[in-house]
Design a protein around this motif. Structure first.
Motif, PDB file in Angstrom:
ATOM      1  N   MET A 128      22.760  81.983 -47.420  1.00 49.28           N
ATOM      2  CA  MET A 128      22.437  80.777 -46.686  1.00 49.28           C
ATOM      3  C   MET A 128      23.708  80.139 -46.145  1.00 49.28           C
ATOM      4  N   LEU A 129      23.682  79.731 -44.896  1.00 52.05           N
ATOM      5  CA  LEU A 129      24.791  79.025 -44.273  1.00 52.05           C
ATOM      6  C   LEU A 129      24.325  77.634 -43.852  1.00 52.05           C
ATOM      7  N   ILE A 130      25.170  76.635 -44.104  1.00 51.36           N
ATOM      8  CA  ILE A 130      24.846  75.244 -43.795  1.00 51.36           C
ATOM      9  C   ILE A 130      25.710  74.812 -42.616  1.00 51.36           C
ATOM     10  N   PRO A 131      25.106  74.262 -41.555  1.00 52.18           N
ATOM     11  CA  PRO A 131      25.874  73.937 -40.352  1.00 52.18           C
ATOM     12  C   PRO A 131      26.534  72.561 -40.383  1.00 52.18           C
ATOM     13  N   ARG A 134      29.263  77.149 -39.345  1.00 53.46           N
ATOM     14  CA  ARG A 134      28.370  77.353 -40.491  1.00 53.46           C
ATOM     15  C   ARG A 134      29.206  77.695 -41.724  1.00 53.46           C
ATOM     16  N   PHE A 135      28.770  77.159 -42.872  1.00 48.86           N
ATOM     17  CA  PHE A 135      29.526  77.291 -44.106  1.00 48.86           C
ATOM     18  C   PHE A 135      28.651  77.804 -45.239  1.00 48.86           C
ATOM     19  N   ARG A 136      29.258  78.614 -46.082  1.00 49.47           N
ATOM     20  CA  ARG A 136      28.590  78.993 -47.324  1.00 49.47           C
ATOM     21  C   ARG A 136      28.510  77.747 -48.193  1.00 49.47           C
ATOM     22  N   PRO A 137      27.525  77.679 -49.097  1.00 55.66           N
ATOM     23  CA  PRO A 137      27.374  76.470 -49.912  1.00 55.66           C
ATOM     24  C   PRO A 137      28.647  76.032 -50.638  1.00 55.66           C
ATOM     25  N   ASP A 138      29.411  76.960 -51.191  1.00 57.40           N
ATOM     26  CA  ASP A 138      30.612  76.563 -51.923  1.00 57.40           C
ATOM     27  C   ASP A 138      31.602  75.837 -51.016  1.00 57.40           C
ATOM     28  N   GLU A 139      31.835  76.368 -49.826  1.00 54.17           N
ATOM     29  CA  GLU A 139      32.767  75.721 -48.901  1.00 54.17           C
ATOM     30  C   GLU A 139      32.211  74.380 -48.415  1.00 54.17           C
ATOM     31  N   ARG A 149      20.872  49.967 -46.732  1.00 57.05           N
ATOM     32  CA  ARG A 149      20.297  51.219 -47.230  1.00 57.05           C
ATOM     33  C   ARG A 149      20.686  52.376 -46.321  1.00 57.05           C
ATOM     34  N   PHE A 150      20.321  53.583 -46.698  1.00 56.38           N
ATOM     35  CA  PHE A 150      20.667  54.768 -45.920  1.00 56.38           C
ATOM     36  C   PHE A 150      19.395  55.336 -45.315  1.00 56.38           C
ATOM     37  N   ASP A 151      19.318  55.378 -43.993  1.00 53.64           N
ATOM     38  CA  ASP A 151      18.157  55.911 -43.291  1.00 53.64           C
ATOM     39  C   ASP A 151      18.403  57.369 -42.912  1.00 53.64           C
ATOM     40  N   VAL A 152      17.557  58.262 -43.396  1.00 51.07           N
ATOM     41  CA  VAL A 152      17.661  59.686 -43.086  1.00 51.07           C
ATOM     42  C   VAL A 152      16.924  59.949 -41.772  1.00 51.07           C
ATOM     43  N   SER A 153      17.625  60.594 -40.827  1.00 49.09           N
ATOM     44  CA  SER A 153      17.009  60.903 -39.535  1.00 49.09           C
ATOM     45  C   SER A 153      16.851  62.408 -39.307  1.00 49.09           C
ATOM     46  N   ASP A 154      17.715  63.222 -39.910  1.00 47.75           N
ATOM     47  CA  ASP A 154      17.646  64.684 -39.772  1.00 47.75           C
ATOM     48  C   ASP A 154      17.716  65.325 -41.150  1.00 47.75           C
ATOM     49  N   ARG A 155      17.025  66.443 -41.310  1.00 53.13           N
ATOM     50  CA  ARG A 155      17.016  67.145 -42.602  1.00 53.13           C
ATOM     51  C   ARG A 155      17.311  68.626 -42.385  1.00 53.13           C
ATOM     52  N   ILE A 156      18.069  69.188 -43.327  1.00 50.10           N
ATOM     53  CA  ILE A 156      18.338  70.628 -43.333  1.00 50.10           C
ATOM     54  C   ILE A 156      17.883  71.166 -44.681  1.00 50.10           C
ATOM     55  N   ARG A 157      16.993  72.138 -44.656  1.00 54.23           N
ATOM     56  CA  ARG A 157      16.472  72.732 -45.891  1.00 54.23           C
ATOM     57  C   ARG A 157      17.544  73.583 -46.570  1.00 54.23           C
ATOM     58  N   VAL A 158      17.701  73.386 -47.865  1.00 55.84           N
ATOM     59  CA  VAL A 158      18.588  74.194 -48.698  1.00 55.84           C
ATOM     60  C   VAL A 158      17.785  74.524 -49.958  1.00 55.84           C
ATOM     61  N   PRO A 159      17.002  75.609 -49.922  1.00 55.16           N
ATOM     62  CA  PRO A 159      16.130  75.941 -51.050  1.00 55.16           C
ATOM     63  C   PRO A 159      16.912  76.050 -52.364  1.00 55.16           C
ATOM     64  N   GLY A 160      16.375  75.419 -53.392  1.00 59.24           N
ATOM     65  CA  GLY A 160      16.993  75.455 -54.714  1.00 59.24           C
ATOM     66  C   GLY A 160      18.022  74.365 -54.973  1.00 59.24           C
ATOM     67  N   LEU A 161      18.321  73.536 -53.967  1.00 58.26           N
ATOM     68  CA  LEU A 161      19.316  72.473 -54.123  1.00 58.26           C
ATOM     69  C   LEU A 161      18.780  71.416 -55.088  1.00 58.26           C
ATOM     70  N   ARG A 162      19.647  71.006 -56.025  1.00 59.31           N
ATOM     71  CA  ARG A 162      19.290  69.970 -56.987  1.00 59.31           C
ATOM     72  C   ARG A 162      20.411  68.953 -57.076  1.00 59.31           C
ATOM     73  N   SER A 194      23.872  70.820 -57.502  1.00 53.92           N
ATOM     74  CA  SER A 194      23.796  72.173 -58.032  1.00 53.92           C
ATOM     75  C   SER A 194      22.891  73.048 -57.167  1.00 53.92           C
ATOM     76  N   LEU A 195      23.287  74.306 -57.095  1.00 51.97           N
ATOM     77  CA  LEU A 195      22.549  75.322 -56.365  1.00 51.97           C
ATOM     78  C   LEU A 195      22.757  76.620 -57.118  1.00 51.97           C
ATOM     79  N   ASP A 196      21.666  77.243 -57.509  1.00 48.17           N
ATOM     80  CA  ASP A 196      21.727  78.415 -58.381  1.00 48.17           C
ATOM     81  C   ASP A 196      22.486  78.022 -59.649  1.00 48.17           C
ATOM     82  N   GLU A 197      23.558  78.704 -59.988  1.00 50.34           N
ATOM     83  CA  GLU A 197      24.321  78.396 -61.208  1.00 50.34           C
ATOM     84  C   GLU A 197      25.561  77.548 -60.931  1.00 50.34           C
ATOM     85  N   LYS A 198      25.852  77.254 -59.685  1.00 51.78           N
ATOM     86  CA  LYS A 198      27.067  76.528 -59.301  1.00 51.78           C
ATOM     87  C   LYS A 198      26.821  75.023 -59.285  1.00 51.78           C
TER      88      LYS A 198
END
Length: 103
Positions: free
Chosen positions: A1-4, A11-16, A60-73, A84-88
């Motif tokens: 998964m890459l996050i923009p 685009r970046f890997r989750p760790d970066e 407060r913080f108003d969210v206007s855009d969302r990016i799915r990152v499955p497993g993100l906690r 956290s994502l997976d074990e990281k």
């Protein structure tokens, strides 16, 4: 998964991506993120399974855009947010500011 980056579209890997998070604002439940490539600063909210981008408004913080990152906690701590994502796990500290001379 890459996050923009929403500014330069790199685009970046989750760790970066999550290592570039800084300054957790617990009151507004938002994290500051600075793009390692273009230097753009975004404010975001870490939500279960997604990142919410937006702007602080009227205390407060108003969210206007969302990016799915499955497993993100997330886990809120007193002076940090643990992402956290997976074990990281990434810890984003609350920056304590001293207002020297401010009245």
């Amino acid at each position: 998964m890459l996050i923009p980056c929403l500014a330069c579209e790199s685009r970046f890997r989750p760790d970066e991506y999550f290592r570039a998070c800084h300054d957790y604002n617990r009151g507004r439940d938002m994290v500051a993120w600075t793009c390692p490539r273009c230097g753009n600063r975004d404010e975001l909210r870490v939500l279960p399974g997604e990142l919410g981008f937006g702007y602080p408004r009227q205390g407060r913080f108003d969210v206007s855009d969302r990016i799915r990152v499955p497993g993100l906690r997330r886990q809120r701590q007193d002076l940090r947010l643990d992402i956290s994502l997976d074990e990281k796990v990434w810890r984003v500290p609350t920056r304590t500011r001293q207002l020297a001379g401010a009245r």
